[in-house]
Design a protein around this motif. Sequence first.
Motif, short mmCIF file in Angstrom:
data_model
loop_
_atom_site.label_atom_id
_atom_site.label_comp_id
_atom_site.label_asym_id
_atom_site.label_seq_id
_atom_site.Cartn_x
_atom_site.Cartn_y
_atom_site.Cartn_z
N PHE A 272 49.32 -8.19 -5.91
CA PHE A 272 49.58 -6.85 -5.59
C PHE A 272 50.71 -6.11 -6.51
N ASP A 273 49.90 -4.69 -6.80
CA ASP A 273 50.79 -3.96 -7.82
C ASP A 273 51.59 -2.98 -6.91
N SER A 274 51.00 -2.41 -5.82
CA SER A 274 51.60 -1.36 -5.13
C SER A 274 50.99 -1.53 -3.67
N PRO B 52 54.76 -5.61 -3.07
CA PRO B 52 54.40 -5.67 -4.41
C PRO B 52 54.80 -6.78 -5.04
N TRP C 37 45.48 -3.99 -6.35
CA TRP C 37 46.06 -5.24 -6.77
C TRP C 37 45.10 -5.33 -8.06
N THR D 203 47.39 1.12 -1.78
CA THR D 203 47.56 -0.46 -2.07
C THR D 203 46.60 -0.82 -3.01
#
Length: 394
Positions: A238-240, A181, A4, A2
Amino acid sequence: MTTWRYAAATDTGLVRETNQDSILATERLVVVADGMGGHAAGEVASAITVQVLGRAFAENDTVVGLEEGIEEANQSILADAFDAPEHLGMGTTVICVGLTTDSQGISSPTLFNVGDSRAYQLRDGALRQLSQDHSVAEEWVRMGRLTSEEAAVHPLRHQLTRALGVENGIEIDVQTLDVQPGDRVLLCSDGLSNELSPNQIATLASSPVPLEEAVQQLIARANAAGGRDNISVVLVEFDSVTPTNERAISGVRKVAPKVASPTLPTRSALMATRRSRYTWRTGAFIGACVLVIVGFFAVLQWYARSGYFLADDSGQVAVYQGQPHGILWYKPTKVLDTGFLFSQLRPGDQRALAQTISEPSVAAAVHYATFLYTAWQQTQTGSTTTTTTKTTKG
Ligand code: MN
């Protein structure tokens, strides 16, 4: 995994002279702390909190690591306030999200909250408040005693029911966040949430602009609305995100206060105890001690100055007040000369006088001196052979 992206800023606002908020924003931990207390003490409390949490999370990036970090920050504030009396009464809120690692090494965003700083989640433009305010007014809303609208203007809306730096042992709200995401999470101090409506916050925080820009717009709008308090804003996107089926999502969990063991109190626990003792008990004890000491010296002085005696003052028989050899620094004082010479006393009476016979009053002492002189005179004329020597007095 995870991850961000983040942006953060804090602003004094338009009314306050100092900024007592402190913030921290990194790739794995974001914190907002809203300090309170006069003489810049609020700044100290919030700064201690951010500093301790940053270090604690670097050492232990688990949920327990952050819980212990918050507990440690609480103890540090109490200890600092004990050492620096001008910091007494300082405290701070704390809200933070950390990418905590579980036993399988999977990281999840976990929210920790004490006080009335807030966390919101933004998804598709909709705003959801994640944290519960620990204020009197909000507790009453949860109990059904007030509506949210009433709470927003209630005089006790700023009265916290929980904060760091108030007591030994702190209850923390902990929850794992369910994020996707593209979701954003906003942390802010009440300088933002009091000035802007949820709709305004939703619009500005989810605006499709770089995070830094969204943060600056939130602060600018809060200042435009009055800027009556310090304004802190941390925004993460959040990106992933590790899929939720691989990790647990928890609701709000209340972590009970960890109070130091009574058999092995920590330094801070001792301080908290000592601090509470500096209240009425200390006052009463000091008062009682003062009374005893004052009473002792009053009795001593009364005794030291009570009574009179006759003594030889350079050949004169004089009346002295006090105890013949004095008591501590209370020396006897000469009241008057009787007019009789010491040599005009019978030798036995001279010796008796050296033993210092006490008289209850000046008159009695003079009377006794006269009696002794008369007795001596009679020995001089030889007309009588009186051998009476007064040894007791009524
Ligand atoms: Mn504030």
